[in-house]
Write an enzyme that holds these catalytic residues in place. Structure first.
Site, mmCIF file in Angstrom:
data_model
loop_
_atom_site.group_PDB
_atom_site.id
_atom_site.type_symbol
_atom_site.label_atom_id
_atom_site.label_comp_id
_atom_site.label_asym_id
_atom_site.label_seq_id
_atom_site.Cartn_x
_atom_site.Cartn_y
_atom_site.Cartn_z
ATOM 1 N N CYS A 195 -19.101 4.465 -26.149
ATOM 2 C CA CYS A 195 -20.442 4.973 -25.885
ATOM 3 C C CYS A 195 -21.406 4.604 -27.002
ATOM 4 C CB CYS A 195 -20.438 6.476 -25.672
ATOM 5 S SG CYS A 195 -21.973 7.076 -24.934
ATOM 6 N N CYS A 373 -25.151 3.288 -19.502
ATOM 7 C CA CYS A 373 -25.384 4.140 -20.666
ATOM 8 C C CYS A 373 -26.618 4.992 -20.407
ATOM 9 C CB CYS A 373 -25.579 3.293 -21.921
ATOM 10 S SG CYS A 373 -25.818 4.290 -23.412
#
Length: 444
Positions: A195, A373
């Site tokens: 991430c 994302c």
């Protein structure tokens, strides 16, 4: 917003969430030893492992699938960005591992300590050897806090937190609440990480919190990143740069955190453009994103590339050398961001890959590197970045996703956790490819 809700709330759509994929030919020689042999053996009980076990159960039967995982708790880690900012509770991100293991699939509560793909077996930390016909490696990524001098022991002090660990994510929220005045520093390490948007998401949320609590004028917000750009995809990078300028955030590139002096509230950074040159910055709040690496057991195994990542064909997720070995998620060398959204897309491809290999057929579906994302920029706004292997936007919705939107925040904070627990871990969600096709058909 109405379009989003209408599409994602329908039960019929959710049942169609499993988007499948592709495969190749192989030769195996595993001995069929009862109890110590499984047709499909999954290493890792995280997102990729549980998802693939659920899918494989439907192919070969639950009795023929096992997951090796030592942890008693399973976490939905994408929620930790919001936990660290006080917008969600940590308890909402976890459940007992036994609750997510597909029914009938054996959970081997152990740690993998050796892989022998030449002989089709692995060894666990209790000395047991387990053979397989097909192996799926989903061991995730390793947090290396200790590679920063002064950590992890520095977390015993106040003013410092990290959204990447269950032990330290709530310390981020505490540091945010206790902030009075001074430097609020957010870091990005000089390694691949999972991430990659999360280190800056907490910066934006912290800035919003300071504004809400009247502390913004007393806060000097600094993002020190080892990278040379704010985001890899130009379209979203441009939008983020506007936010950075509007909110008076300081971004320093090629700065890598090498030491934390928590007793003095000092962070030491190395200038990657001038190795050996360091800068000491005092902080009132520090959020650390740790260096990360492949799990140690993989680094010494035959299945990895020179960097220690599982060496896969980037389109089929089949191992380049061992045709009955596959990988998914953060432990692989797939050249895309390491996110839960990427795992969702990969799971559909890998499902189809293994299905065809089991029939001695060649893969037809190919993974394009899709990942997502959701860049949280405030307590009610998100930029939904979606892109492929070439860092080109691969967007789902028929609007400009580089804009901050309330609807995308709703999706990040509420819809995606629902899909994760109820669809993805049960093997029925392969990412937004089906949704994207549905929406595009509706627009034509």
């Amino acid at each position: 917003m109405a379009l989003l809700v209408s599409v994602v709330s329908g039960a019929s759509f959710l049942r169609l969430g499993a988007w499948q994929a592709a495969s190749l030919q192989l030769h195996t020689g595993a001995s069929l030893a009862a109890k110590n042999y499984y047709e499909v053996l999954v290493l890792g009980g995280g997102t990729g492992g549980v998802t693939m076990a659920a899918r494989m159960k439907r192919k070969v039967g639950a009795d023929n699938v096992a997951i090796i995982e030592p942890s008693e708790r399973h976490f939905y880690q994408p929620l930790w960005t919001l936990v660290g900012a006080g917008a969600k509770q940590l308890s909402g991100s976890c459940c007992p591992t036994t609750n997510v293991i597909p029914s009938g699939v054996e959970w081997i509560k152990a740690k993998v300590v050796e892989l022998n793909p030449d002989k089709n077996w692995i060894r666990t930390d209790n000395g047991k050897e387990i053979s397989y016909k097909y192996l799926i490696i989903a061991l995730g990524i390793q947090l290396d806090y200790e590679k920063i001098k002064g950590l992890p022991e520095g977390f015993d002090h106040p003013k410092i937190g990290s959204n990447y660990s269950v032990r330290t994510v709530e310390k981020t929220w505490k540091a945010l609440q206790d902030f009075k005045e001074g430097n609020a520093i957010f870091t990005f390490p000089n390694t691949p990480i999972k991430c990659a948007g999360a280190p800056q998401k907490i910066m934006y949320l912290s800035e919003a919190y300071f504004r809400k609590t009247g502390k913004r004028s007393k806060a000097n917000i600094i993002f020190n990143t080892s990278l040379g750009t704010i985001f890899a995809v130009k379209k979203y990078a441009a939008a983020l740069q506007e936010i950075i300028q509007e909110r008076d955030l300081t971004v320093n590139y090629k700065q890598n955190l090498i030491e934390v002096r928590a007793d003095r509230q000092e962070a030491v950074f190395e200038n990657l453009d001038k190795p050996g040159e360091t800068q000491v910055i005092s902080y009132e709040m520090l959020h650390v994103t740790p260096p990360m690496s492949p799990p140690d057991v993989l680094k010494t195994s035959p299945v990895v590339d020179a960097g220690g990542w599982v060496d896969l064909d980037k389109e089929t997720l089949q191992h380049k050398q061992y045709p009955n070995v596959f990988g998914i998620g953060d432990c692989t060398n797939l050249p895309t961001s390491k996110t839960a959204a990427a795992v969702a897309a990969q799971s559909g491809i890998l499902d189809r890959t293994i299905s065809l290999i089991m029939k001695n057929q060649t893969p037809t579906k190919k993974y394009d590197g899709y990942t997502s994302c959701p860049l949280v920029t405030s307590y009610n706004r998100v930029i939904l970045a979606e892109f492929d292997y070439n860092a080109q936007p691969l967007e789902t919705f028929p609007f400009d996703q580089s804009k901050e939107r309330l609807s995308m925040y709703f999706m990040k904070a509420d819809l995606m956790p629902f899909l994760y627990w109820n669809m993805m871990l049960r093997g029925y969600w392969g990412g937004p490819a089906f949704l994207r096709k549905l929406l595009h058909l509706g627009m034509n």
